[in-house]
Write a protein that holds these residues in place. Sequence first.
Motif, PDB file in Angstrom:
ATOM      1  N   THR A  29      39.945  48.829  46.946  1.00  0.00           N
ATOM      2  CA  THR A  29      40.669  47.562  46.876  1.00  0.00           C
ATOM      3  C   THR A  29      41.941  47.684  46.066  1.00  0.00           C
ATOM      4  OG1 THR A  29      38.516  46.475  46.956  1.00  0.00           O
ATOM      5  CG2 THR A  29      40.399  45.096  46.410  1.00  0.00           C
ATOM      6  N   ALA A  30      41.903  48.479  45.011  1.00  0.00           N
ATOM      7  CA  ALA A  30      43.057  48.602  44.113  1.00  0.00           C
ATOM      8  C   ALA A  30      44.283  49.183  44.802  1.00  0.00           C
ATOM      9  CB  ALA A  30      42.683  49.463  42.909  1.00  0.00           C
ATOM     10  N   GLN A  31      44.075  49.884  45.892  1.00  0.00           N
ATOM     11  CA  GLN A  31      45.206  50.456  46.613  1.00  0.00           C
ATOM     12  C   GLN A  31      46.047  49.394  47.305  1.00  0.00           C
ATOM     13  OE1 GLN A  31      43.482  53.395  49.230  1.00  0.00           O
ATOM     14  NE2 GLN A  31      42.715  54.635  47.542  1.00  0.00           N
ATOM     15  N   ASP A  32      45.529  48.187  47.410  1.00  0.00           N
ATOM     16  CA  ASP A  32      46.252  47.085  48.043  1.00  0.00           C
ATOM     17  C   ASP A  32      47.008  46.314  46.961  1.00  0.00           C
ATOM     18  OD1 ASP A  32      47.089  44.720  49.244  1.00  0.00           O
ATOM     19  OD2 ASP A  32      45.296  44.577  50.516  1.00  0.00           O
ATOM     20  N   PRO A  33      48.344  46.302  47.011  1.00  0.00           N
ATOM     21  CA  PRO A  33      49.113  45.616  45.958  1.00  0.00           C
ATOM     22  C   PRO A  33      48.842  44.115  45.882  1.00  0.00           C
ATOM     23  CG  PRO A  33      50.523  46.242  47.804  1.00  0.00           C
ATOM     24  CD  PRO A  33      49.216  46.926  48.005  1.00  0.00           C
ATOM     25  N   ASP A  34      48.369  43.531  46.987  1.00  0.00           N
ATOM     26  CA  ASP A  34      48.043  42.115  46.962  1.00  0.00           C
ATOM     27  C   ASP A  34      46.858  41.826  46.035  1.00  0.00           C
ATOM     28  OD1 ASP A  34      50.070  41.509  48.723  1.00  0.00           O
ATOM     29  OD2 ASP A  34      48.783  41.591  50.498  1.00  0.00           O
ATOM     30  N   TYR A  35      46.043  42.842  45.797  1.00  0.00           N
ATOM     31  CA  TYR A  35      44.934  42.705  44.854  1.00  0.00           C
ATOM     32  C   TYR A  35      45.340  43.221  43.471  1.00  0.00           C
ATOM     33  CZ  TYR A  35      41.809  41.793  48.784  1.00  0.00           C
ATOM     34  OH  TYR A  35      41.198  41.243  49.885  1.00  0.00           O
ATOM     35  N   PHE A  36      45.892  44.431  43.447  1.00  0.00           N
ATOM     36  CA  PHE A  36      46.149  45.098  42.175  1.00  0.00           C
ATOM     37  C   PHE A  36      47.130  44.315  41.303  1.00  0.00           C
ATOM     38  CE2 PHE A  36      47.878  48.433  39.370  1.00  0.00           C
ATOM     39  CZ  PHE A  36      46.684  48.933  38.871  1.00  0.00           C
ATOM     40  N   GLY A  37      48.148  43.734  41.916  1.00  0.00           N
ATOM     41  CA  GLY A  37      49.127  42.962  41.146  1.00  0.00           C
ATOM     42  C   GLY A  37      48.494  41.821  40.378  1.00  0.00           C
ATOM     43  N   PRO A  38      47.753  40.926  41.046  1.00  0.00           N
ATOM     44  CA  PRO A  38      47.088  39.842  40.321  1.00  0.00           C
ATOM     45  C   PRO A  38      46.063  40.332  39.301  1.00  0.00           C
ATOM     46  CG  PRO A  38      47.244  39.305  42.647  1.00  0.00           C
ATOM     47  CD  PRO A  38      47.684  40.734  42.506  1.00  0.00           C
ATOM     48  N   TRP A  39      45.374  41.442  39.605  1.00  0.00           N
ATOM     49  CA  TRP A  39      44.418  41.982  38.633  1.00  0.00           C
ATOM     50  C   TRP A  39      45.119  42.318  37.321  1.00  0.00           C
ATOM     51  CZ3 TRP A  39      41.194  46.172  41.712  1.00  0.00           C
ATOM     52  CH2 TRP A  39      40.439  45.525  42.707  1.00  0.00           C
ATOM     53  N   MET A  40      46.236  43.036  37.434  1.00  0.00           N
ATOM     54  CA  MET A  40      46.929  43.471  36.233  1.00  0.00           C
ATOM     55  C   MET A  40      47.622  42.306  35.524  1.00  0.00           C
ATOM     56  SD  MET A  40      46.150  46.606  35.848  1.00  0.00           S
ATOM     57  CE  MET A  40      44.548  46.109  36.544  1.00  0.00           C
ATOM     58  N   GLU A  41      48.061  41.337  36.290  1.00  0.00           N
ATOM     59  CA  GLU A  41      48.689  40.161  35.689  1.00  0.00           C
ATOM     60  C   GLU A  41      47.720  39.443  34.762  1.00  0.00           C
ATOM     61  OE1 GLU A  41      50.670  35.880  37.131  1.00  0.00           O
ATOM     62  OE2 GLU A  41      50.123  37.421  38.603  1.00  0.00           O
ATOM     63  N   ASN A  42      46.447  39.493  35.098  1.00  0.00           N
ATOM     64  CA  ASN A  42      45.430  38.803  34.317  1.00  0.00           C
ATOM     65  C   ASN A  42      44.700  39.721  33.332  1.00  0.00           C
ATOM     66  OD1 ASN A  42      45.154  35.888  35.431  1.00  0.00           O
ATOM     67  ND2 ASN A  42      45.364  37.172  37.258  1.00  0.00           N
ATOM     68  N   THR A  43      45.158  40.960  33.197  1.00  0.00           N
ATOM     69  CA  THR A  43      44.531  41.920  32.288  1.00  0.00           C
ATOM     70  C   THR A  43      45.458  42.203  31.123  1.00  0.00           C
ATOM     71  OG1 THR A  43      43.357  42.979  34.138  1.00  0.00           O
ATOM     72  CG2 THR A  43      43.520  44.223  32.072  1.00  0.00           C
ATOM     73  N   PRO A  44      45.132  41.769  29.897  1.00  0.00           N
ATOM     74  CA  PRO A  44      46.022  41.990  28.762  1.00  0.00           C
ATOM     75  C   PRO A  44      46.410  43.452  28.551  1.00  0.00           C
ATOM     76  CG  PRO A  44      44.382  40.365  28.179  1.00  0.00           C
ATOM     77  CD  PRO A  44      43.999  40.893  29.530  1.00  0.00           C
ATOM     78  N   LEU A  52      20.606  45.035  18.272  1.00  0.00           N
ATOM     79  CA  LEU A  52      21.058  44.276  19.439  1.00  0.00           C
ATOM     80  C   LEU A  52      19.974  44.212  20.505  1.00  0.00           C
ATOM     81  CD1 LEU A  52      23.811  45.100  18.080  1.00  0.00           C
ATOM     82  CD2 LEU A  52      24.781  45.149  20.382  1.00  0.00           C
ATOM     83  N   THR A  53      19.707  43.036  20.996  1.00  0.00           N
ATOM     84  CA  THR A  53      18.966  42.864  22.241  1.00  0.00           C
ATOM     85  C   THR A  53      19.413  41.550  22.864  1.00  0.00           C
ATOM     86  OG1 THR A  53      16.810  43.148  23.306  1.00  0.00           O
ATOM     87  CG2 THR A  53      16.895  41.642  21.411  1.00  0.00           C
ATOM     88  N   GLY A  54      19.512  41.551  24.182  1.00  0.00           N
ATOM     89  CA  GLY A  54      20.021  40.380  24.889  1.00  0.00           C
ATOM     90  C   GLY A  54      21.522  40.240  24.817  1.00  0.00           C
ATOM     91  N   SER A  55      22.208  41.264  24.356  1.00  0.00           N
ATOM     92  CA  SER A  55      23.666  41.220  24.260  1.00  0.00           C
ATOM     93  C   SER A  55      24.300  41.732  25.550  1.00  0.00           C
ATOM     94  CB  SER A  55      24.164  42.082  23.093  1.00  0.00           C
ATOM     95  OG  SER A  55      23.758  41.530  21.856  1.00  0.00           O
ATOM     96  N   ILE A  56      25.393  41.111  25.944  1.00  0.00           N
ATOM     97  CA  ILE A  56      26.201  41.594  27.064  1.00  0.00           C
ATOM     98  C   ILE A  56      27.555  41.979  26.480  1.00  0.00           C
ATOM     99  CG2 ILE A  56      27.126  41.118  29.345  1.00  0.00           C
ATOM    100  CD1 ILE A  56      24.079  40.877  29.212  1.00  0.00           C
ATOM    101  N   VAL A  57      27.858  43.258  26.485  1.00  0.00           N
ATOM    102  CA  VAL A  57      29.077  43.755  25.863  1.00  0.00           C
ATOM    103  C   VAL A  57      30.191  43.810  26.900  1.00  0.00           C
ATOM    104  CG1 VAL A  57      30.136  45.667  24.602  1.00  0.00           C
ATOM    105  CG2 VAL A  57      27.715  45.101  24.223  1.00  0.00           C
ATOM    106  N   MET A  58      31.265  43.082  26.639  1.00  0.00           N
ATOM    107  CA  MET A  58      32.402  43.066  27.553  1.00  0.00           C
ATOM    108  C   MET A  58      33.217  44.353  27.392  1.00  0.00           C
ATOM    109  SD  MET A  58      31.838  40.099  28.830  1.00  0.00           S
ATOM    110  CE  MET A  58      33.281  40.005  29.889  1.00  0.00           C
ATOM    111  N   VAL A  59      33.440  45.047  28.487  1.00  0.00           N
ATOM    112  CA  VAL A  59      34.322  46.222  28.510  1.00  0.00           C
ATOM    113  C   VAL A  59      35.380  45.897  29.562  1.00  0.00           C
ATOM    114  CG1 VAL A  59      34.435  48.739  28.624  1.00  0.00           C
ATOM    115  CG2 VAL A  59      32.269  47.620  28.033  1.00  0.00           C
ATOM    116  N   ASP A  60      36.251  44.956  29.210  1.00  0.00           N
ATOM    117  CA  ASP A  60      37.050  44.302  30.248  1.00  0.00           C
ATOM    118  C   ASP A  60      38.553  44.388  30.050  1.00  0.00           C
ATOM    119  OD1 ASP A  60      37.404  42.596  28.110  1.00  0.00           O
ATOM    120  OD2 ASP A  60      36.824  40.780  29.184  1.00  0.00           O
ATOM    121  N   ALA A  61      39.013  45.288  29.157  1.00  0.00           N
ATOM    122  CA  ALA A  61      40.441  45.432  28.905  1.00  0.00           C
ATOM    123  C   ALA A  61      41.091  44.098  28.533  1.00  0.00           C
ATOM    124  CB  ALA A  61      41.163  46.071  30.098  1.00  0.00           C
ATOM    125  N   GLY A  62      40.275  43.187  28.013  1.00  0.00           N
ATOM    126  CA  GLY A  62      40.783  41.890  27.564  1.00  0.00           C
ATOM    127  C   GLY A  62      40.827  40.814  28.634  1.00  0.00           C
TER     128      GLY A  62
END
Length: 258
Positions: free
Chosen positions: A204-219, A244-254
Amino acid sequence: MDYLNQFRLDGRTAFITGAGRGIGLCTADALAQAGANIIISGIDQADLDTAADQLRVKGHNVRAMLLDVTNSAATTEIADKLAGDGTMVDILIANAGIAWADTKAEDMDDAAWAKVLDVNLTGAFYSCRAFGRHMLQRRRGSIVTVGSMSGFISNKPQNQVHYNASKAGLHHLTKSLAGEWADRNVRVNGVAPTYVNTVMSNVTAQDPDYFGPWMENTPMKRMIEPEEVATTNLFLASDASSGLTGSIVMVDAGYTIW
């Protein structure tokens, strides 16, 4: 306290689903480097063979087993057989998952909805149940589920209500199991990655119609690498995260900051 030693997994055995490539394979490498014996599983024998060879070249102790996590009986059979053979699985990484083509909810057929939920949520439950039973008997274990930031947000511009729902369910499954099993010393945590530089996302990332909005919303303005998820999985699998138990750790580039 010897803090670095808390990350060591010497003498422990880890079972990793969906480990033929991507996050699963990198997690196998990370846990093996920390001293764990590794069992990788997946549905593609060729991928598993290649992955096992890559890990063995590094000197890791690894076994490979075919497993379709949507097959309840097969998943239970493998967990029971390993326990019967004296292989005590101390760590489960419930990583197997799929995405699906961009599909509007009103156009989604039953098969697409069922397949994504079956792998991402039901398959994870089957794995946790099968291996968790033995951990509960020994009163020791660490389970890590691999979810997604999509369990917290609704992605754009792609339409993926089935994927989002499956990951939201997985996160709540993680918390629910953690609550049930905490007093028997089995911890259940999860990770929630953003877009990861793997084969699954890169289509999906190879399509600029997807990748552009993804990066726009990624700090951080980038996808993350599978190794960055693997190191988080190592932390959650090890005694370094013993509180820790029951934790969901975000690895989301912000991504979920905004």
